[in-house]
Scaffold this active site. Structure first.
Site, short mmCIF file in Angstrom:
data_model
loop_
_atom_site.label_atom_id
_atom_site.label_comp_id
_atom_site.label_asym_id
_atom_site.label_seq_id
_atom_site.Cartn_x
_atom_site.Cartn_y
_atom_site.Cartn_z
N LEU A 187 30.92 42.32 35.31
CA LEU A 187 31.30 41.81 33.83
C LEU A 187 31.32 40.18 34.82
O LEU A 187 31.68 40.03 36.01
CB LEU A 187 32.80 41.87 34.16
N GLY B 298 37.89 46.17 41.19
CA GLY B 298 37.19 45.10 40.56
C GLY B 298 36.84 45.18 39.07
O GLY B 298 37.32 46.28 38.74
N ASP B 299 35.71 44.94 38.94
CA ASP B 299 35.67 44.68 37.90
C ASP B 299 33.84 44.89 37.74
O ASP B 299 32.75 45.45 37.01
CB ASP B 299 35.12 43.29 36.98
N GLU B 300 33.75 46.45 38.81
CA GLU B 300 32.46 46.69 38.76
C GLU B 300 32.42 48.54 38.19
O GLU B 300 33.48 49.18 39.46
CB GLU B 300 32.16 46.98 40.78
#
Length: 211
Positions: free
Chosen positions: A85, A125-127
């Site tokens: 993101l 995380g955002d991965e």
């Protein structure tokens, strides 16, 4: 006067019935305990292999499941996906971590819907990552798939009385063989980071890894 033998036989029969009933109760109780232990074991295994927030497989499970898929692919074209993101920290800073968690859940749901029966995971995380069976791995198909995914992720996400939009940088790369997953993920990851340099002015940040 009752026959002693008849009385003894009756007592013996009652005792047998009581014993059978007690054994049945113990068996039912044992079955219930076994089912509970099996459910607890299944829950522990699920927790060990899945992200607690999104419910997607975690990093370790992704590589284990991907290895199995690559072995069973039987020559079907496969494409690795890596997405991250854009400026996700701003979501947490502006709206709070609860809102950030909701964004991650929404992204996970949209990625899973896009992938269908294919493997997707939250790496951390955002991965996120995925491994898709595709009809082909030519550049046009990959570009089209990347655009569709970016558009799906960029749709408004409701957060209580408001909604926000997030964009994602996405990289795709074909997997050329059962032992080439790491290489494909590296190429997809490189394409994803190149996409981040495109600029926030674009509605969907995307680059395609070279085949």
């Amino acid at each position: 006067m009752p026959d002693p033998m008849t009385v003894a036989s009756g007592i013996s029969a009652v005792g047998a019935l009581v014993s059978a009933w007690q054994l049945r109760r113990r068996a039912v109780r044992a079955e219930a305990e076994i089912e509970l232990l099996q459910a607890e074991l299944a829950a522990e295994r699920h927790a060990a292999s899945h992200d607690p927030l999104t419910g997607l497989p975690n990093r370790r499970a992704f590589f284990r499941l991907a290895a199995t898929l690559l072995t069973d692919a039987a020559g079907k074209p496969l494409v690795a996906i890596v997405l991250d993101l854009d400026d996700f920290k701003q979501v947490n800073d502006r709206y709070g971590h609860a809102a950030g968690d909701q964004v991650l859940v929404s992204v996970a749901q949209r990625l899973a819907a896009f992938a269908g029966d294919n493997l997707v995971a939250r790496l951390g995380g955002d991965e996120f990552a995925g491994l898709l069976v595709s009809p082909t791995v030519d550049r046009r198909w990959i570009e089209h798939a990347t655009r569709r995914l970016c558009e799906a992720l960029a749709a408004p996400i409701p957060l209580g009385a408001r909604s926000i939009r997030v964009t994602a940088s996405v990289g795709l790369a074909p997997v050329h063989g059962p032992t080439q997953l790491t290489d494909a993920l590296c190429r997809a990851d490189a394409a994803m980071y190149q996409a981040k340099t495109v600029g926030a002015a674009r509605a969907a940040r995307q680059l395609v890894a070279e085949c």
